[in-house]
Design an enzyme around this catalytic site. Structure first.
Site, PDB file in Angstrom:
ATOM      1  N   HIS A 132       0.865  -1.182   0.000  1.00 58.10           N
ATOM      2  CA  HIS A 132       0.000   0.000   0.000  1.00 58.10           C
ATOM      3  C   HIS A 132       0.904   1.235   0.000  1.00 58.10           C
ATOM      4  O   HIS A 132       2.015   1.187   0.521  1.00 58.10           O
ATOM      5  CB  HIS A 132      -0.833  -0.059   1.287  1.00 58.10           C
ATOM      6  CG  HIS A 132      -1.895   0.982   1.420  1.00 58.10           C
ATOM      7  ND1 HIS A 132      -1.625   2.280   1.799  1.00 58.10           N
ATOM      8  CD2 HIS A 132      -3.240   0.901   1.262  1.00 58.10           C
ATOM      9  CE1 HIS A 132      -2.768   2.957   1.868  1.00 58.10           C
ATOM     10  NE2 HIS A 132      -3.764   2.156   1.542  1.00 58.10           N
ATOM     11  N   ASP A 209       3.249  -4.282   8.065  1.00 54.65           N
ATOM     12  CA  ASP A 209       2.034  -3.486   7.902  1.00 54.65           C
ATOM     13  C   ASP A 209       0.871  -4.458   8.089  1.00 54.65           C
ATOM     14  O   ASP A 209       0.545  -5.239   7.198  1.00 54.65           O
ATOM     15  CB  ASP A 209       2.034  -2.864   6.495  1.00 54.65           C
ATOM     16  CG  ASP A 209       0.702  -2.209   6.155  1.00 54.65           C
ATOM     17  OD1 ASP A 209      -0.252  -2.323   6.946  1.00 54.65           O
ATOM     18  OD2 ASP A 209       0.623  -1.589   5.080  1.00 54.65           O
ATOM     19  N   GLN A 212      -4.321  -4.965   7.120  1.00 48.71           N
ATOM     20  CA  GLN A 212      -5.326  -5.908   6.592  1.00 48.71           C
ATOM     21  C   GLN A 212      -5.261  -7.267   7.287  1.00 48.71           C
ATOM     22  O   GLN A 212      -5.963  -8.193   6.864  1.00 48.71           O
ATOM     23  CB  GLN A 212      -5.137  -6.102   5.083  1.00 48.71           C
ATOM     24  CG  GLN A 212      -5.349  -4.845   4.261  1.00 48.71           C
ATOM     25  CD  GLN A 212      -6.795  -4.327   4.296  1.00 48.71           C
ATOM     26  OE1 GLN A 212      -7.727  -5.022   4.715  1.00 48.71           O
ATOM     27  NE2 GLN A 212      -6.980  -3.103   3.863  1.00 48.71           N
ATOM     28  N   LYS A 235     -10.301  -0.350  10.746  1.00 44.38           N
ATOM     29  CA  LYS A 235     -10.484  -1.553   9.919  1.00 44.38           C
ATOM     30  C   LYS A 235     -10.855  -2.750  10.783  1.00 44.38           C
ATOM     31  O   LYS A 235     -10.971  -3.873  10.295  1.00 44.38           O
ATOM     32  CB  LYS A 235      -9.205  -1.853   9.133  1.00 44.38           C
ATOM     33  CG  LYS A 235      -8.900  -0.785   8.078  1.00 44.38           C
ATOM     34  CD  LYS A 235      -7.722  -1.174   7.239  1.00 44.38           C
ATOM     35  CE  LYS A 235      -7.172  -0.020   6.420  1.00 44.38           C
ATOM     36  NZ  LYS A 235      -8.006   0.362   5.286  1.00 44.38           N
ATOM     37  N   CYS A 374      -4.788   2.529  -3.589  1.00 43.63           N
ATOM     38  CA  CYS A 374      -3.525   3.011  -2.992  1.00 43.63           C
ATOM     39  C   CYS A 374      -2.406   1.996  -3.187  1.00 43.63           C
ATOM     40  O   CYS A 374      -1.566   1.798  -2.293  1.00 43.63           O
ATOM     41  CB  CYS A 374      -3.681   3.332  -1.509  1.00 43.63           C
ATOM     42  SG  CYS A 374      -4.820   4.661  -1.200  1.00 43.63           S
TER      43      CYS A 374
HETATM   44  C1  LIG Z   1      -2.284  -2.677   3.622  1.00 46.64           C
HETATM   45  C2  LIG Z   1      -2.625  -1.291   4.101  1.00 46.64           C
HETATM   46  N1  LIG Z   1      -1.669  -0.553   4.664  1.00 46.64           N
HETATM   47  C3  LIG Z   1      -1.911   0.683   5.128  1.00 46.64           C
HETATM   48  C4  LIG Z   1      -3.159   1.250   5.023  1.00 46.64           C
HETATM   49  C5  LIG Z   1      -3.390   2.627   5.543  1.00 46.64           C
HETATM   50  O1  LIG Z   1      -4.255   2.610   6.639  1.00 46.64           O
HETATM   51  P1  LIG Z   1      -4.776   3.969   7.269  1.00 46.64           P
HETATM   52  O2  LIG Z   1      -5.349   4.763   6.132  1.00 46.64           O
HETATM   53  O3  LIG Z   1      -5.798   3.533   8.252  1.00 46.64           O
HETATM   54  O4  LIG Z   1      -3.610   4.650   7.894  1.00 46.64           O
HETATM   55  C6  LIG Z   1      -4.187   0.526   4.414  1.00 46.64           C
HETATM   56  C7  LIG Z   1      -5.512   1.122   4.226  1.00 46.64           C
HETATM   57  O5  LIG Z   1      -6.276   0.727   3.388  1.00 46.64           O
HETATM   58  C8  LIG Z   1      -3.912  -0.778   3.945  1.00 46.64           C
HETATM   59  O6  LIG Z   1      -4.850  -1.524   3.351  1.00 46.64           O
END
Ligand SMILES: Cc1ncc(COP(=O)(O)O)c(C=O)c1O
Length: 418
Positions: A132, A209, A212, A235, A374
């Protein structure tokens, strides 16, 4: 067809769904909401909403600063939430649990604070093609500042990380690898244990990260052996504006504060400041007090269901989605086979742009997401500009997956006619 329980549900969905006011919402056009956009954000049960209302209504003040009863009440709730998270991820100490505003901030904290103290020209940062942007851009910024180089671990044709190539990429120059536990587009569950032990073997550290994965898969930071793990509250049924960064105590102790301000200091003089102990050192300013307490309530809710059950329900829905979408015809499913996948199903429909697909599904009340999610480098690798993504949580039902299939059939007919 109204969403409901079928004999193939792992959970008593129908009863659980009653906890989520929004899931019985009927849109102004009379359509029932079929919410399949859980990878973007999940819905909240009444228990979480009530916890938020309760704090604001009767136990709200600023934390740690007060010498009055109300502040003590709020501080206790805030620290109880930290303890719930510590237990949820099996961290060895509460000081290792840092409240952030989300995954993005957690990763930026590590990229800035750890990165500025540790990266230099000649070092390598490993990323993967399925990250992401939140796990790409902070590292690009850190690389630009330090002169370190970014290297990309490729994915295989079916959307898994290519571990054979990882072996060739690792070297004493590898300072850090930043990797998603689960891809937000392909749903791939990455082999973290394997990756972490290989990176450690060459002396590097690993940031996971877990945006998900934390809402769906059990997470034990001690047995995982990672160095940093970041995830978001929204999430996993918590409020927006709160997230968690877990880090190994020695690493968190060694890094400089990310942001400066109130709460993160022991002492300030005209000449300079002395930082506070963890976790305060990394929580500058007024923290997301009420969202953190709400996240604690979400964790209580998840614990009552059990993450194994959550995952089983999602995998059942994903299997059903694969069957149904394969029958539609002209639908290309992306990502690996079911055995490597969580509750995320991204697809392409022949001859229809991903955004049009999402809009046509919306006419049936089916909420999915379309775009690059993203993850532009991943889409570049896949050779497409956009995909349509359905993503499930434990409160989704097989009937909703069937509704997705029916809406997709209809979308195809409509598009052909139009
Ligand atoms: C794999 C992953 N990393 C990071 C993020 C970023 O999360 P946040 O926008 O809650 O900071 C997301 C959000 O969709 C994501 O799917």
């Amino acid at each position: 067809m109204a969403p409901g329980l079928t004999e193939t549900s792992v959970l008593d969905c129908q009863r659980l769904r009653e906890d989520f006011p929004i899931l019985s919402h009927v849109r102004p056009d009379g359509k029932r909401l079929i919410y399949l956009d859980n990878a973007a954000t999940t819905q909240r049960p009444r228990q979480v909403i009530d916890a938020l209302v309760d704090v604001y209504a009767s136990r709200y003040a600023n934390v740690h600063r007060g010498i009055h009863w109300l502040s003590d009440q709020t501080t206790d709730l805030y620290e109880e939430a930290r303890e719930k998270i510590r237990a949820f991820i099996n961290a060895s100490a509460r000081e290792e649990v840092i409240f952030t505003h989300g995954t993005t901030e957690g990763i930026n904290l590590v990229a800035r604070s750890w990165g500025e103290a540790n990266l230099k020209a000649g070092d390598e940062i490993l990323l993967t093609e399925l990250e992401h942007h939140s796990n790409i851009v902070p590292w690009q910024q850190a690389a630009a500042k330090s002169g370190a180089q970014i290297r990309w671990l490729p994915i295989t044709g079916d959307g898994r990380l290519d571990l054979d190539v990882l072996e060739q990429m690792l070297s004493p120059q590898t300072r850090l690898m930043a990797v998603a536990a689960v891809s937000n587009v392909l749903g791939t569950i990455n082999p973290l244990f394997e990756i972490i032990s290989r990176v450690h073997r060459v002396g590097g550290i690993v940031l996971v990260d877990a945006a998900q994965s934390a809402p769906h898969l059990p997470l034990d930071v001690q047995s995982l052996g990672a160095d940093f793990v970041a995830f978001s509250g929204h999430k996993m049924m918590g409020p927006t504006g709160v997230g968690v960064l877990w880090g190994r105590r020695d690493l968190l102790d060694a890094i400089p504060p990310f942001l400066g301000g109130g709460s993160m200091i022991r002492r300030v003089r005209k000449e300079g400041f002395e930082p506070a102990e963890l976790p305060a050192k990394l929580e500058a300013g007024t923290p997301p007090i009420v969202p953190a307490i709400g996240l604690g309530a979400a964790i209580d809710y998840l614990n009552r269901i059990g993450l194994d059950t959550v995952l089983a329900q999602e995998q059942m829905l994903t299997r059903r989605a694969h069957e149904i979408l394969s029958e539609v015809g002209g639908v290309r499913l992306l990502g690996p086979g079911l055995e490597h996948k969580s509750g995320i199903v991204s697809f392409l429909v022949e001859g229809i742009h991903a955004h049009d697909v999402a809009q046509l599904l919306d006419r049936h009340g089916v909420a999915v997401r379309a775009g690059h999610h993203c993850a532009m480098p991943l889409h570049q690798r896949l050779g497409v500009a956009a995909t349509t993504r359905a993503s499930f949580y434990f409160y989704n039902t097989p009937n909703e997956v069937e509704a997705l299939g029916e809406a997709l059939q209809d979308a195809k007919h409509l598009f052909r006619r139009g």
